[in-house]
Design an enzyme around this catalytic site. Structure first.
Site, PDB file in Angstrom:
ATOM      1  N   CYS A  43       0.863  -1.174   0.000  1.00  0.00           N
ATOM      2  CA  CYS A  43       0.000   0.000   0.000  1.00  0.00           C
ATOM      3  C   CYS A  43       0.908   1.235   0.000  1.00  0.00           C
ATOM      4  O   CYS A  43       1.821   1.332   0.833  1.00  0.00           O
ATOM      5  CB  CYS A  43      -0.899  -0.001   1.231  1.00  0.00           C
ATOM      6  SG  CYS A  43      -1.835   1.541   1.429  1.00  0.00           S
ATOM      7  N   ASP A  92      -0.329  -5.818   0.256  1.00  0.00           N
ATOM      8  CA  ASP A  92      -1.581  -6.089  -0.446  1.00  0.00           C
ATOM      9  C   ASP A  92      -1.388  -7.387  -1.216  1.00  0.00           C
ATOM     10  O   ASP A  92      -0.295  -7.677  -1.711  1.00  0.00           O
ATOM     11  CB  ASP A  92      -1.915  -4.974  -1.435  1.00  0.00           C
ATOM     12  CG  ASP A  92      -2.385  -3.708  -0.743  1.00  0.00           C
ATOM     13  OD1 ASP A  92      -3.125  -3.813   0.244  1.00  0.00           O
ATOM     14  OD2 ASP A  92      -2.012  -2.618  -1.206  1.00  0.00           O
TER      15      ASP A  92
END
EC number: 1.7.1.13
Length: 154
Positions: free
Chosen positions: A52, A59
Site C-alpha cells: 500500500c 496487499d
C-alpha cells in the site's frame, strides 16, 4: 515441430537476483513458433503481493493474464521475476494492474491481452481491476478466468 529460439535470453538458466522494483525488472521475449494461429496463453499468479503506498502494509492479489501472441511470447522466468518485483513496490491496485498490462503490451505487441486482478480486501473492501486491449479474435476459445469474487469466509 518448431523449436523456440532462446539465444537472446539473459535470465533463463542463470541465477538471477530478484529485481528491487518493477522498473528494474527485465522482461524478456522469445519468438512465437506458431505465428498465424489464434491460441491463448494464460499466466496465473495466485500469490501476487505489493505494498500500500500510504501505509506500507502488504496487499495481496490473484492475477490472471491472458494473451493471444503475434510474433512474441513472454519468457516465463522473466515474467515471474517481474511480478515478484512488486513485493517492495508501493502503488494502488489499479496502478499495479495497469502497469503490468502496459509492460506486456509494449514488450509483446500481442494480438490481444487481458488482465484480471482480484485483490483481497483493503479496509474491508476488495478491489478487482480488469483491463483488455480490445475485442478478442473471433472464434478464440476464451475460458473464464475462474476466480470468484471475494466472499469472505462464509
Amino acid at each position: 515441430m518448431s523449436q523456440t529460439d532462446v539465444s537472446g535470453l539473459s535470465q533463463l538458466g542463470a541465477k538471477v537476483d530478484l529485481p528491487q522494483s518493477p522498473d528494474q525488472a527485465v522482461l524478456e521475449r522469445v519468438p512465437s513458433g506458431n505465428r498465424g494461429a489464434d491460441f491463448l496463453v494464460r499466466f496465473t499468479a495466485p500469490e501476487f503481493t505489493s505494498l500500500c503506498p500510504m501505509t506500507g502494509q502488504p496487499d495481496f492479489a490473484h492475477i490472471v493474464i491472458d494473451y493471444v501472441p503475434d510474433e512474441w511470447l513472454v519468457e516465463s522466468k522473466s515474467l515471474k521475476l517481474f511480478l515478484h518485483s512488486f513485493r517492495n513496490h508501493g502503488a494502488f491496485h489499479e496502478d499495479c494492474t495497469i502497469d503490468i498490462a502496459n509492460r506486456l503490451v509494449t514488450l509483446l505487441s500481442p494480438r490481444w491481452l487481458r488482465i484480471g486482478a482480484y485483490w483481497y480486501p483493503r479496509g474491508g473492501i476488495p478491489i478487482d481491476v480488469f483491463w483488455q486491449t480490445g475485442k478478442p479474435p473471433e472464434g478464440l476459445w476464451l475460458p473464464d478466468q475462474g476466480v470468484p469474487t471475494y466472499r469472505g469466509r462464509g
